[in-house]
Scaffold this motif. Sequence first.
Motif, PDB file in Angstrom:
ATOM      1  N   GLN A  50      -6.819   3.028   5.364  1.00 50.54           N
ATOM      2  CA  GLN A  50      -8.227   2.817   4.997  1.00 50.54           C
ATOM      3  C   GLN A  50      -9.083   4.008   5.425  1.00 50.54           C
ATOM      4  O   GLN A  50      -9.980   4.423   4.704  1.00 50.54           O
ATOM      5  N   ARG A  84       0.828  -1.220   0.000  1.00 46.29           N
ATOM      6  CA  ARG A  84       0.000   0.000   0.000  1.00 46.29           C
ATOM      7  C   ARG A  84       0.860   1.267   0.000  1.00 46.29           C
ATOM      8  O   ARG A  84       0.555   2.236  -0.691  1.00 46.29           O
ATOM      9  N   GLU A 113      -9.018   6.816   3.043  1.00 50.81           N
ATOM     10  CA  GLU A 113      -9.910   6.631   1.889  1.00 50.81           C
ATOM     11  C   GLU A 113     -11.366   6.795   2.280  1.00 50.81           C
ATOM     12  O   GLU A 113     -12.115   7.526   1.647  1.00 50.81           O
ATOM     13  N   LYS A 114     -11.736   6.120   3.348  1.00 52.99           N
ATOM     14  CA  LYS A 114     -13.148   6.062   3.741  1.00 52.99           C
ATOM     15  C   LYS A 114     -13.662   7.442   4.131  1.00 52.99           C
ATOM     16  O   LYS A 114     -14.767   7.826   3.752  1.00 52.99           O
TER      17      LYS A 114
END
Length: 449
Positions: free
Chosen positions: A334, A115, A337-338
Amino acid sequence: MLVLAILLQYGAIGVVNTEQWIAADQAHCWHPFTRQEDWVKGEPAEPLVLVDGDGSWLTDSEGRKYIDGNASIWTNIHGHKHPLINEAMVEQINKVAHTSYLGFANPRASELASRLSALFPPKTLERVFFSDDGSTAVECALKMEIQYRIQVGQAERVHFLAFDLSYHGDTLGAASLGGVGEFFEPFRKFGFPVKHLSGLEELDALDEQTIKKTAAVIIEPLVQGVNQIRPWPKGMLAKLREWCDQHDVHLILDEVMTGFGRTGKMFACQHEDVIPDYLCLAKGLTGGYMPLAATMVRAEIYKAFLGGADKAFYYGHSYTANQLGCAAGLASLQVFEKERTLDHLPEKIECLAGELKKMAENEPLIYEVRQCGLIAGIELRRSNGQVFDGKLRVGEKVSVMARDYQVLTRPIVDTLVVMPPLSISTDEIKILCGGLAAAIKDYRSTLDA
Ligand SMILES: *Cc1c(COP(=O)(O)O)cnc(C)c1O
């Protein structure tokens, strides 16, 4: 009863309340960058014992709440007790917390390294070496660079260039490149060979011989943190990259503080479209949950470590690629992004700029405000522009006074640091700045008296 009291005092039974936690701290703990003789006397304030956190807020052992104005020493990104990060860590701890990375792989480290690499163009920073904290991320880059030069037949090219008043951590190698004299003077003769520069102009003035000995330049891109939050001139980083390319010198970017959105983009180097040869990450890598660091390296450098046992990089730490830390790091990415963390930053950065401007206009003790993204320094001086006598410890006292207004931060000399979690709301930014403004005003009234 007496026996019980004695047992309690010496912690044999338990240290279970504020008074006992502080007593045990003052009897047994040694704090970083702290004048211990004052600390154990409770000066300039009794220690706060922090027991809980939620979003931008921290709670002390007496139930008082404060805004985490410096993101728990520049680490926290998405706020405390973030459900997604907590969940990911619980899930991981129910599998396994830590396994050796010497001779074994682990899923979370594999995922996190992929990532991280994917945040940069293909075939650039595609190798990730994990370690524990900012200092080791830098230490590791320096040792890799020296070994790299030796292995490509440039054994004379092992000197470094660094910038005045820079800060790269406290392990011996990293500290020897730092430019803050008080921190390092006693150890100077044990460190790496380094030449300090004040800015790009001095780079252009270097003679050919010095350049031929230079392996790499290290810099905190865009803004120096420990040097009282001091932004570099626009375009400086891109010019530095160009100079490095022209002279076969590697560029090490220490994004330990600037990484993970603090400057408004994911990484500071992206503001000037620069890709370094080494990128050092730590503080915000796990969202501020766990000590974990990454040294990202260009493929070409990595290649010099292939081809036999004598080429291997013999360096590592017991907790390298800790699974719990990597799980937190993945969860943090994450959340980016979320929650579209970066998309919400411009509004917050603008709000902070507005608040700082207002503060500076209304407060005679504010000499200057310096801001880079959601990082800011508020420098205090006498209203005639003179710096305060260090003995007055103005920055420290104002920071203590800010606690009365529900704000926690730690100054650097007389510069108040504003570096909240990126998840802070604009309303909370106003509370934070309002609290600091009120504390400065309170301090000013002690001067007038
Ligand atoms: C904090 C910091 C470091 C050191 O990181 P630690 O995790 O404290 O060892 C290195 N470089 C910069 C720019 C930092 O702000």
